[in-house]
Scaffold this active site. Structure first.
Site, short mmCIF file in Angstrom:
data_model
loop_
_atom_site.label_atom_id
_atom_site.label_comp_id
_atom_site.label_asym_id
_atom_site.label_seq_id
_atom_site.Cartn_x
_atom_site.Cartn_y
_atom_site.Cartn_z
N GLU A 88 9.05 -4.33 -0.17
CA GLU A 88 8.83 -2.88 0.30
C GLU A 88 9.83 -2.60 1.68
O GLU A 88 10.11 -3.45 2.34
CB GLU A 88 7.33 -2.82 0.79
CG GLU A 88 6.70 -2.86 -0.58
CD GLU A 88 5.04 -2.61 -0.30
OE1 GLU A 88 4.81 -2.35 0.95
OE2 GLU A 88 4.46 -2.89 -1.34
N CYS A 102 2.21 1.06 9.11
CA CYS A 102 1.98 -0.11 9.72
C CYS A 102 0.68 -1.04 9.51
O CYS A 102 -0.33 -0.35 9.37
CB CYS A 102 2.16 -0.17 11.17
SG CYS A 102 1.88 -1.74 11.89
#
Length: 355
Positions: free
Chosen positions: A107, A346
């Site tokens: 990713e 995050c």
């Protein structure tokens, strides 16, 4: 900081195969390689331009080379991935699932802000650190990424946005300092080949014993971000299992040494978890560790995931923590993550195909 050579320069009458895909190689390496294929040296600079600035994905598409030579090197890999999945959040953040040559999925995230375009890159397929609050570690670890697989993420985002990438943060899947050789090679390439300034590159780590000191020896101008997340050893071990073998005092000693050697300020990342590490006394304890050397604290309100029970603190609790640090004269700011709808923020980088 030197990259792995593109090829072993052994005499051959046939086009030589590089030991690694060409992406990530310097103009010097590419020049040496084309000369080994019987091409003039200036072809190396042309090849460099086509790889890094024209987005070529196959040597057969480089029109300035003869058809005969293109056919001879048709099987030499440049090292580009394919976009397996793309999701867009309302704030413009884009999450990509990229398929590598062996079928693995990693990713990366493109984060547009004003005139900037930041890319959050992965350095491993999965992550072995298994931090208790992080989605990525729940999927396990498979392997390190090679240098070309890291650089490719930046070029992919740049091409998709049709905008020059200004900043790169090594904060995606994986622990960069467990893949130091390829990460250093990728940093070199992003700086010298792609043209991103070192001070616009950020390397994040939870802290691996002796690796920060080793990194300091390279005298890089990149920003080092250390994921601290707790003000004491007991709480850090609860959140970060690897901390059991690396005491917080030893980690901070390495950080002080890094600042002394490089002259560069360290960023400390601190995820705020409601009722866990977000109390004013935690902030006061944290401040005592951070006095006497250049640093900055990024407070990151937690992004909840379904697999764990941690919650994001209230706005008042976040402000109270921030205020304590400010009163203790600690440089601090709050960083709210982007891309929540795309599962791209995050701690939420997770390969959907592994679910």
């Amino acid at each position: 900081m030197s990259a792995t050579p593109v090829t072993q320069l052994t005499p051959s009458s046939q086009p030589q195969q590089p030991c690694l895909p060409l992406l990530g190689a310097s103009v010097t390496e590419l020049t040496s390689w084309v000369q080994q294929q019987g091409q003039p040296a200036y072809r190396g600079k042309q090849l460099h331009d086509w790889i890094y600035h024209k987005g070529v994905r196959s040597l057969t598409d480089i029109s300035v080379f003869s058809k005969q030579w293109r056919a001879a090197v048709a099987d030499v890999p440049i090292g580009r991935s394919t976009i397996h999945h793309r999701s867009v959040a309302s704030d413009g953040t884009v999450k990509y699932l990229l398929q590598l040559s062996d079928g693995e999925i990693v990713e990366t995230v493109g984060i547009p802000t004003d005139k900037r375009l930041t890319v959050c890159v992965s350095t491993q397929v999965g992550c072995p650190m298994a931090c208790d609050f992080c989605a990525t570690g729940k999927g396990g670890y498979k392997r390190n990424l090679e240098r070309h697989e890291i650089v490719d993420q930046v070029l992919t985002v740049q091409e998709d946005f049709q905008q020059r990438v200004s900043h790169v943060v090594f904060m995606g899947m994986g622990e960069p300092l467990l893949n130091t050789e390829n990460v250093l090679a990728a940093l070199r390439s992003l700086n010298q080949d792609v043209g991103i300034g070192q001070r616009s590159l950020t390397l994040s780590t939870v802290g691996i014993r002796d690796r920060i000191s080793q990194l300091a020896e390279h005298h890089l101008q990149v920003t080092l971000a250390v994921s601290l997340h707790a003000p004491n050893q007991a709480l850090r071990e609860q959140l970060i299992p690897s901390a059991r073998s690396y005491h917080i005092e030893d980690l901070l000693a390495e950080c002080r040494e890094y600042v002394a050697i490089t002259g560069r300020r360290i960023s400390f990342e601190y995820i705020l978890l409601a009722g866990v590490n977000d109390l004013p006394e935690h902030a006061l304890e944290l401040s005592k560790h951070l006095r006497g050397f250049q640093n900055h604290v990024n407070l990151i309100p937690y992004n909840p995931i379904s697999e764990v029970d941690y919650k994001r603190p209230s706005g008042d609790r976040i402000q109270a923590f921030l205020t304590v640090l400010q009163q203790q004269h600690i440089a601090v700011s709050v960083r709210y993550s982007r891309g929540l709808e795309a599962d791209a923020a995050c701690g939420q980088l997770r390969t959907k195909t592994s679910r």
